[in-house]
Design an enzyme around this catalytic site. Structure first.
Site, mmCIF file in Angstrom:
data_model
loop_
_atom_site.group_PDB
_atom_site.id
_atom_site.type_symbol
_atom_site.label_atom_id
_atom_site.label_comp_id
_atom_site.label_asym_id
_atom_site.label_seq_id
_atom_site.Cartn_x
_atom_site.Cartn_y
_atom_site.Cartn_z
ATOM 1 N N TYR A 28 -6.191 -39.369 -64.849
ATOM 2 C CA TYR A 28 -6.752 -38.844 -63.599
ATOM 3 C C TYR A 28 -7.096 -37.363 -63.765
ATOM 4 C CZ TYR A 28 -7.032 -37.242 -58.758
ATOM 5 O OH TYR A 28 -7.443 -36.659 -57.588
ATOM 6 N N SER A 60 -10.000 -31.480 -58.033
ATOM 7 C CA SER A 60 -8.616 -31.230 -57.640
ATOM 8 C C SER A 60 -8.098 -30.036 -58.416
ATOM 9 C CB SER A 60 -7.781 -32.479 -57.952
ATOM 10 O OG SER A 60 -6.405 -32.191 -57.993
#
Length: 240
Positions: A144, A131
């Site tokens: 995360y 990401s």
């Protein structure tokens, strides 16, 4: 890589980007097995990647069903919003363990389990989905972001090993922007969410080209901005 006829395993393939990826790959003529925690259908395997050994079992089942593996896409991930500065709050430790196990440890296990299958082919690929948050984190999901940064580094190191041991196996990192999935429901960012279908098409194009890093959508601009003005790039994602 020619997608048609490839034997593919996609983790986290029962919803969101993973499901769209499986559909796009199938439409291009690939044979696909997907997994999810509640998978229940043809071409689906139910596994909990937070449990050590489950990624290895998944690879074995997928390879048996497909007669081998040419392409593995490590897409599964979970995200929790925890404020670590609030101390040990109820449920924090299990959430931390799940994020680290699913997002990072299982990717390493998946690579190790899949490599003997991939290495038997003249052309194969291991693809890990990260990401933009791996490069510029947001304050609301520190673990995360850390696990996605870990997968980014894992891809680099794994690529070095592949060059030395199995150069026919490519290691590719897909860098996703904010995509409209159940994980991102109710969240916003500095740019409009990309649809899972558009993300999947871009991912498959990048995989077919063989790019080491496949930035999708707004992630392209982010990676450029991180080179020319890192403080601005980090500020844009910080409060996402």
């Amino acid at each position: 890589m020619e997608i048609k006829g490839r034997r593919v395993l996609v983790t986290g393939g029962t919803s969101g980007v993973g499901r769209a990826l499986a559909a796009e790959l199938t439409a291009r003529g690939a044979r696909v097995v997907v997994c999810g925690r509640s998978a229940a259908g043809d071409g689906q395997v139910a596994v909990d990647l937070a449990v050590p050994g489950e990624a290895e079992r998944l690879v074995r089942v997928a390879a048996e069903r497909l007669g081998g593996l040419d392409l593995v896409v490590a897409n599964a991930a979970v995200q929790h919003h925890d404020r670590l500065t609030a101390g040990i709050t109820p449920g924090l430790l299990p959430r931390l363990e799940q994020e680290v196990s699913v997002n990072l440890r299982s990717v390493a296990e998946l690579a190790a389990a899949a490599w003997p299958w991939l290495a038997t082919n003249p052309e194969a690929a291991f693809v890990a989905v990260t990401s933009g948050l791996a490069y510029a984190p947001k304050r609301s999901a520190p673990v995360y972001c850390a696990t996605k940064a870990g997968v980014h580094v894992l891809c680099e190191a794994l690529r070095y090993q592949a060059w030395a041991d199995t150069p026919q196996v490519r290691v590719q990192e897909v860098v996703l922007p904010l995509v409209d999935t159940p994980m991102t429901a109710g969240r916003s960012g500095p740019v409009r969410k990309l649809s899972p279908e558009a993300a999947a098409r871009a991912v498959v194009r990048g995989v077919a080209r063989g790019s080491a890093v496949v930035p999708v959508g707004a992630s392209r601009a982010l990676l450029v901005l991180l080179r020319v003005c890192p403080p601005l790039a980090r500020r844009l994602l910080r409060d996402g």
